[in-house]
Design a protein around this motif. Sequence first.
Motif, PDB file in Angstrom:
ATOM      1  N   LEU A  19      -4.582  -2.452  36.859  1.00 22.34           N
ATOM      2  CA  LEU A  19      -4.984  -3.128  35.621  1.00 22.34           C
ATOM      3  C   LEU A  19      -6.319  -2.579  35.118  1.00 22.34           C
ATOM      4  N   THR A  21      -5.295  -0.416  31.692  1.00 26.72           N
ATOM      5  CA  THR A  21      -5.331  -1.307  30.538  1.00 26.72           C
ATOM      6  C   THR A  21      -6.756  -1.411  30.002  1.00 26.72           C
ATOM      7  N   ASP A  22      -6.857  -2.007  28.825  1.00 26.38           N
ATOM      8  CA  ASP A  22      -8.163  -2.230  28.204  1.00 26.38           C
ATOM      9  C   ASP A  22      -8.738  -3.597  28.558  1.00 26.38           C
ATOM     10  N   ARG A  23      -8.071  -4.334  29.412  1.00 23.86           N
ATOM     11  CA  ARG A  23      -8.535  -5.687  29.738  1.00 23.86           C
ATOM     12  C   ARG A  23      -9.894  -5.640  30.414  1.00 23.86           C
ATOM     13  N   LEU A  40       0.325  -5.948  33.228  1.00 24.11           N
ATOM     14  CA  LEU A  40       0.232  -4.498  33.393  1.00 24.11           C
ATOM     15  C   LEU A  40       1.407  -3.806  32.715  1.00 24.11           C
ATOM     16  N   ASP A  76       1.180  -4.083  28.817  1.00 21.05           N
ATOM     17  CA  ASP A  76       0.100  -3.303  28.214  1.00 21.05           C
ATOM     18  C   ASP A  76       0.392  -1.808  28.232  1.00 21.05           C
ATOM     19  N   VAL A  77       0.852  -1.303  29.380  1.00 23.84           N
ATOM     20  CA  VAL A  77       1.051   0.142  29.498  1.00 23.84           C
ATOM     21  C   VAL A  77       2.277   0.583  28.695  1.00 23.84           C
TER      22      VAL A  77
END
Length: 422
Positions: A267, A271-273, A298, A301-302
């Motif tokens: 993650l 991801t940008d989280r 995950l 997002d991806v």
Amino acid sequence: MADILDELRWRGLVAQTTDEEDLRAQLADGPVTVYCGFDPTAPSLHFGNLVQLILLRHLQRAGHQVIGLVGGSTGLIGDPRPTSERVLKTREQTAEDVERIAAQVRRILSDEEGPAPIFVNNLDWTAPLSALDFLRDLGKHFRVNQMIKKDAVAARLESDQGISYTEFSYQILQAYDYLHLYREHGCTLQTGAQDQWGNITAGTDLVHRVEGASVHALTTPLITDSQGRKFGKSEGNAVWLDPEMTSPYAFHQYWLGVEDASVITLLRIFTDRGPSQIEELERSLAQEPQARAAQRALADDVTTLVHGAEATAQARAAAAALFAGGDLSELTPQTLAQATDELPGGEVDAGTGIVDALVAVGLVDSKKAARRAIGEGSVAINGVKVDDDTRALEPADYLHDAVVVLRRGRKNQAAARRPGRA
């Protein structure tokens, strides 16, 4: 985060750097021009390349100028592998792969915040270079005793096969990319995977020798699971970014299947989280691991990054239809095909009895077992329970006239594909 380098470290995107103190200062003063190269060794980028594209996205968002390079010339040569010589592709094959990979690089970088990316092909400046120019202007700056210390080269020199001059010269070509981009675009940072450190530092050395300038390198670590196995392989196959090579459904399923021990690390990387979001997912993982909230975040997002939001929605709908009692008939033909391609099965004609169909697709090993499963109420056609062992597959059972999804028990599914149509 205090600065972009700190964020990259928190995300697990930094393995090695040259002169970290100076690099940090340059990134803080910015903007810095940074490039990463992608060779067309296959028709598509894969899991490992995605790490590099995400690194560029973070730098771009921080206000730096990124350059995506596709290796039209280096792809004709091939980075030497430790094990054996690469089989050279034709110029036509390489050109086709360059186009496909360039499109993937553009798609992933172009929508990001920050300065518009620059896209280049190193064939543009390498092709005009004569053999004499290559030897006089570039070769003279390289020392063979240093070149043979590179890990892949050293391994090949110790092997019976040895290494050709073609592959041995690869690091000179890659180093020339850095020199060219320094001259043309003021590029002072190259990024890449950790196993590219030798090739990248060959470029920093060349720029220093020819131009007297100090430029930087940054590599990302090899990403492994909790057992130390390399991520990005799925049952022996690479996880490709091209939807024709790894479908969006299979891509989404790959990320959903990530082990608990690795999902938080992934993650951060993919991801940008931010920290607070990831901490919340980490708490959910500890308290309700069965919910797999971290894996779902995950995967969503991806998949959205690589294939878009619509593809993610379709992948989720397909999984719900197959595994959570959703309506298979609502899936688009493309999504249905992607989802059922991942199932075992075989060709089964309309009119085939359900008992024979269950045997044909491998859900049972005998007709007796098929009848017993039907009698127990554990067999379903397209999610609808079957209680009649004389039932035959009808044309209307074939979703989009192509496939019937058969289920035995809660988890065992297979695809009965209509001959010539699935």
